[in-house]
Structure formats: structure tokens, C-alpha cells
Design a protein around this motif. Structure first.
Motif, short mmCIF file in Angstrom:
data_model
loop_
_atom_site.label_atom_id
_atom_site.label_comp_id
_atom_site.label_asym_id
_atom_site.label_seq_id
_atom_site.Cartn_x
_atom_site.Cartn_y
_atom_site.Cartn_z
N THR A 1 6.94 16.34 4.95
CA THR A 1 6.44 15.70 6.17
C THR A 1 7.47 15.82 7.29
N SER B 1 11.10 15.01 5.49
CA SER B 1 11.18 14.38 4.17
C SER B 1 11.54 15.39 3.08
N PHE C 1 0.85 -1.20 0.00
CA PHE C 1 0.00 0.00 0.00
C PHE C 1 0.88 1.25 0.00
N GLU C 2 0.35 2.33 -0.51
CA GLU C 2 1.12 3.57 -0.46
C GLU C 2 0.21 4.72 -0.08
N HIS C 3 0.74 5.57 0.74
CA HIS C 3 0.01 6.75 1.21
C HIS C 3 0.98 7.92 1.05
N TRP D 1 6.66 6.89 9.72
CA TRP D 1 7.63 6.25 8.83
C TRP D 1 7.99 7.20 7.69
N ARG E 1 14.12 5.84 3.93
CA ARG E 1 12.95 6.14 4.76
C ARG E 1 13.21 5.74 6.19
N LYS F 1 9.10 9.03 4.65
CA LYS F 1 9.71 8.56 3.40
C LYS F 1 10.55 9.67 2.80
N ASP G 1 9.96 15.27 -0.01
CA ASP G 1 8.88 15.38 -1.00
C ASP G 1 8.16 16.72 -0.82
N HIS H 1 1.23 12.11 0.62
CA HIS H 1 0.46 13.35 0.78
C HIS H 1 0.84 14.42 -0.25
N GLN I 1 7.63 4.01 -1.85
CA GLN I 1 7.93 3.65 -0.46
C GLN I 1 9.06 4.50 0.12
N1 LIG Z 1 7.57 12.02 3.12
C1 LIG Z 1 6.44 11.40 3.38
N2 LIG Z 1 6.47 10.35 4.22
C2 LIG Z 1 5.34 9.68 4.50
C3 LIG Z 1 4.11 10.09 3.94
C4 LIG Z 1 4.11 11.19 3.03
O1 LIG Z 1 3.09 11.58 2.46
N3 LIG Z 1 5.30 11.82 2.77
N4 LIG Z 1 2.98 9.40 4.29
C5 LIG Z 1 3.02 8.72 5.56
C6 LIG Z 1 1.86 7.90 5.82
S1 LIG Z 1 0.47 8.72 6.28
C7 LIG Z 1 1.91 6.54 5.81
S2 LIG Z 1 0.56 5.64 6.24
C8 LIG Z 1 3.14 5.82 5.43
C9 LIG Z 1 2.82 4.79 4.36
O2 LIG Z 1 3.97 4.13 3.92
P1 LIG Z 1 3.95 3.44 2.49
O3 LIG Z 1 3.42 4.44 1.51
O4 LIG Z 1 5.33 2.99 2.21
O5 LIG Z 1 3.02 2.26 2.60
O6 LIG Z 1 4.14 6.70 4.96
C10 LIG Z 1 4.28 7.87 5.72
N5 LIG Z 1 5.43 8.61 5.31
#
Ligand SMILES: Nc1nc2c(c(=O)[nH]1)N[C@H]1C(S)=C(S)[C@@H](COP(=O)(O)O)O[C@H]1N2
Ligand SMILES: [Mo]
Length: 428
Positions: free
Chosen positions: A216, A210, A109-111, A260, A249, A262, A212, A113, A244
Motif C-alpha cells: 500500500t 507498507s 475492525f480490520e481491513h 493509515w 503504522r 499499516k 505487506d 488488502h 493493525q
Molecule cells: N499496509 C496496509 N495498510 C492498510 C491497509 C492495507 O491493506 N495494507 N488497509 C487500509 C484500510 S483500507 C483501512 S480502512 C485501514 C484499517 O485499519 P485497521 O485494519 O487497523 O482497522 O488500514 C489501512 N492501511
């Protein structure tokens, strides 16, 4: 297939004879100084026979393999209504189509923002500063030279299972628990990184940031950082996938996905907590993902195709440690069956369970509940809402994050399956 039995017999005779010969020669070798010297002769840099260029070895017309075309349906499902912006995306792990406890990278899954950046590892760096003795700017190659570890653990979005019941698209196992994945992560522990830069005595919080567009940031207490947090560059044996967090990350075992970070670019050590979003670790929601479980099949996406023998498949996990026990009920929670857990049962990782089951064709209310090593029993929806202090009028707002309540599947006579949102006791 044996095409020529006599040939097979010949080959077997040869192998038996060969084994005898080998045994004899090694005995002789042990008695003779000359033979043992030959066996340990050093490999020479000048011997061309031992050398081959990498390009000579790579062969095949599918250098990076993909699943069979008959498995094209096994894919992430994007879910647009979670994120407020067009750049924000969520796509859900197809839990119903997977086996085992590890999530393949292509369907993890990926989330995101703020979209998914394309980062060149050669120009990426990690900055560590703040309350440290020797601030550092580390390149990926420097990070790769540091002592590394492997760790298997799950990632779960804190909004997993929090989709309000009055919305469309909802009801399948993906929508209930698909913001979840488990991988073997490879990287460097923060303990090793902190040894490298030297923590000052007043270091209390770590802020991770992060690269991106979402920039974040997340604040972690130093105790958690030193306990089991790591920076990872690999997932399930290969480099992180772009979505991911390639090339780097944070891995925060047992904690909500938001922690977590990324595309990690900066770690700042501070002496006080700083809040970057409502619900941060010192805020309203505890950051640990509590004990949880779900039956991945049968499920709304995997209806039953007739009475008779079936296998119930499911997953259990806890951000506090190992899964102690999983129980399944086929009668809405009146009777519970203890199910065998598949090995390995690792702390803060997904644990798989399978249960052979015979369906007689009558309607069934199928549930699973997990208990972790701290003795925490997965609550019903009613118990969870009461424990969190949610008022039922507030259903769409408050009951979104950290939902670990029991998921119930209602199976009809045709084998069709639907999610039941409410406390199962009202249906039993
Ligand atoms: N830089 C950054 N890290 C981030 C996010 C993001 O949008 N930007 N989303 C976070 C959220 S809300 C979640 S649930 C997890 C999801 O990790 P995945 O996308 O590797 O599954 O990453 C987190 N790390
Ligand atoms: Mo998330």
C-alpha cells in the motif's frame, strides 16, 4: 461483607490511632534534621532487598486475560464481499456489544488488502528518504527512544456505510458503521521525525509505503503530516496487534482509513502529488471523514425485549474536530431531543452518548444526527446524495465512499429492528 462487626470496629480504631501517630511523627520529623536525612537516603545498587527478577513476579495461570466465556459472541464479523481477492479481508467491529468510546484491540475492525504479514520487529526498519537533509534507516528500538506522544482518535474506512442496499448480510449496525474503531495510539509525531531528518524547502508531499503483500502507498500533503500525523507502535496500551500493522503504522487523525498505512516501512518526501489509487487525496473523494453518528443499541443486532425502560446508546465522530451536539429522534425526524455527551469529547475521536428512554411498544423510527464544531450537520441520505452529486440510478457504484448520512432504525411492535436505507422524510 462484614462477618465480625467487633473486629471491624477494632480495625477502625486502629486506623484512627495510626493516623494520629503518623501526623505526630511527621511533625517531629520536620523538626529534626536527622529524621529528614533518613527519609531521603539514596537507594543503593548494592541493596539486594530492592531487587527481584522479572520471572519471580509474573504469576497467575492466565498471563494474558480473555473475556468471560459467556461473552464469546462479542467478536468481529468478517465480511467477504468487500474485497476482490481471497487475501483481502474486512472484519467489522461489533459496535452493538461495546460500551464507552474506546474499541478493545481484540475486536477492532480490520481491513487488509493483501493478507496479514508476520513481521519480526528486530529485523524491521523504517526508511525515510527523498527531500530530506539526512536520509535515515530507523530500527524499532531507535524509534522507541524518540520523544513519544499519546493520542486518542478514530480510524474509519472510507467505505464504511457504503454497502449497497441490494446485497445480503446487510442491515445491522456493524454493516452500516462497523468499519470504525477508536484507540489511544502511542508513537512519534512526524514533526519529530522530520526534525530528525531535516525537511528540504521544496518538500510538499509525503508518500507512505507498507511492507505487506499489498504494498500500500498513500500520498499525504506535508501540511497534514506536520499537523497531527504520527507513526504508532502501540494501541490502547499494548503493542499494535498484527492485523493493525504490527510493529508500526501511520496514524492520520480524521482521515480515511486508507491513509493509515499499516506495516509501515518507507516514508518518501517528494515535491509533487503522486496518485496510487483512484480517490486519493487530490482525487475525487476528499480524504476527511465528515461528521457522523449511529445508534448502536437498540439496533438490528440488539432488538428491544419488551416495552418499558431502555437506554439508547450511540456514537458520534467527526474528522474535522470535536462533536458539538447530538440529537435523537424517535419519530422519524419530526422532533429531536438533544442528548448528553459522555466525557471526554475529544477532537477526531469517538464520542459516546447515552439516553434513557421509555418505549411504549408502538412502532418507532429511531435516528441520531450529529453536529461538529465546524457547524456541519450530519445530512439525511437524500441530502448527502444531492451534496455529493450522486444520481440515483448509480446507487451501487457512486454511493459507496464517505457515506455519513443519518442511519434510521425502524422498530416494529415486537421490538424487531431493521435498517431503513432511504431518506427518512419519505417515511415520516
Ligand atoms: N499496509 C496496509 N495498510 C492498510 C491497509 C492495507 O491493506 N495494507 N488497509 C487500509 C484500510 S483500507 C483501512 S480502512 C485501514 C484499517 O485499519 P485497521 O485494519 O487497523 O482497522 O488500514 C489501512 N492501511
Ligand atoms: Mo478501508
Amino acid at each position: 461483607m462484614i462477618r465480625n462487626p467487633s473486629k471491624t470496629v477494632d480495625r477502625r480504631k486502629f486506623l484512627v490511632g495510626g493516623a494520629k501517630l503518623l501526623a505526630g511523627s511527621s511533625l517531629a520529623g520536620a523538626a529534626s534534621a536527622g529524621a529528614s536525612q533518613a527519609a531521603t537516603a539514596p537507594i543503593s545498587h548494592d541493596d539486594p532487598s530492592g531487587r527481584r527478577r522479572h520471572s519471580d513476579i509474573v504469576t497467575g495461570n492466565e498471563p494474558y486475560g480473555l473475556p468471560s466465556r459467556h461473552e464469546n459472541h462479542v467478536a468481529r464479523q468478517s465480511f467477504k464481499r468487500i474485497s476482490g481477492t481471497a487475501e483481502g479481508s474486512v472484519s467489522l467491529t461489533p459496535l452493538h456489544d461495546l460500551s464507552g468510546a474506546l474499541t478493545p484491540n481484540g475486536v477492532f475492525f480490520e481491513h487488509c488488502h493483501g493478507g496479514c504479514p508476520d513481521i519480526d520487529p528486530a529485523s524491521h526498519a523504517l526508511v525515510i528518504h527523498g527531500l530530506v537533509g539526512r536520509p535515515a534507516v530507523l530500527s524499532l528500538t531507535e524509534i522507541e527512544r524518540m520523544p513519544c506522544v499519546d493520542r486518542i482518535c478514530f480510524t474509519e474506512c472510507s467505505a464504511n456505510g457504503g454497502l449497497p442496499p441490494d446485497r445480503d448480510q446487510i442491515g445491522g449496525v456493524r454493516f452500516m458503521r462497523g468499519m470504525l474503531g477508536c484507540a489511544q495510539w502511542t508513537g512519534v509525531t512526524l514533526r519529530v521525525l522530520f526534525d530528525h531528518v531535516g525537511l528540504r524547502p521544496n518538500a510538499k508531499w509525503l508518500i507512505a509505503e507498507s511492507a505487506d503483500a499489498a504494498a500500500t502507498r498513500y500520498a499525504l500533503p506535508i501540511e497534514k503530516a506536520l499537523d497531527d500525523v504520527m507513526i504508532a507502535y502501540a494501541q490502547n496500551g499494548e503493542r499494535l496487534r498484527p492485523r493493525q500493522g504490527y510493529p508500526l503504522r501511520l496514524v492520520v487523525p480524521g482521515w480515511e482509513g486508507r491513509a493509515w498505512v499499516k506495516w509501515l516501512r518507507r516514508l518518501e518526501v517528494d515535491d509533487h502529488f503522486r496518485s496510487f489509487a483512484p480517490g486519493d487525496s487530490a482525487g475525487v473523494h476528499p480524504p476527511v471523514q465528515e461528521v457522523n453518528s449511529v445508534i448502536t443499541s437498540p439496533s438490528p443486532e440488539k432488538p428491544l425485549d419488551g416495552a418499558g425502560a431502555h437506554t439508547i446508546r450511540g456514537l458520534a465522530w467527526s474528522g474535522r474536530g470535536r462533536i458539538e451536539r447530538v440529537e435523537v429522534s424517535t419519530d422519524g425526524g419530526v422532533n429531536w431531543i438533544m442528548v448528553p455527551l459522555q466525557e471526554p469529547v475529544l477532537p477526531k475521536a469517538l464520542t459516546r452518548f447515552y439516553l434513557p428512554w421509555r418505549w411504549d411498544g408502538d412502532p418507532v423510527l429511531l435516528l441520531s444526527r450529529a453536529i461538529d464544531e465546524t457547524g456541519y450537520v450530519q445530512p439525511t441520505m437524500g441530502q448527502w446524495r444531492a451534496a455529493r452529486g450522486f444520481d440515483s440510478a448509480d446507487l451501487n457504484k457512486a454511493a459507496i465512499y464517505h457515506n455519513n448520512s443519518i442511519v434510521a432504525w425502524s422498530i416494529d411492535r415486537a421490538g424487531g429492528i431493521e435498517y431503513i436505507q432511504s431518506d427518512w422524510r419519505t417515511f415520516a
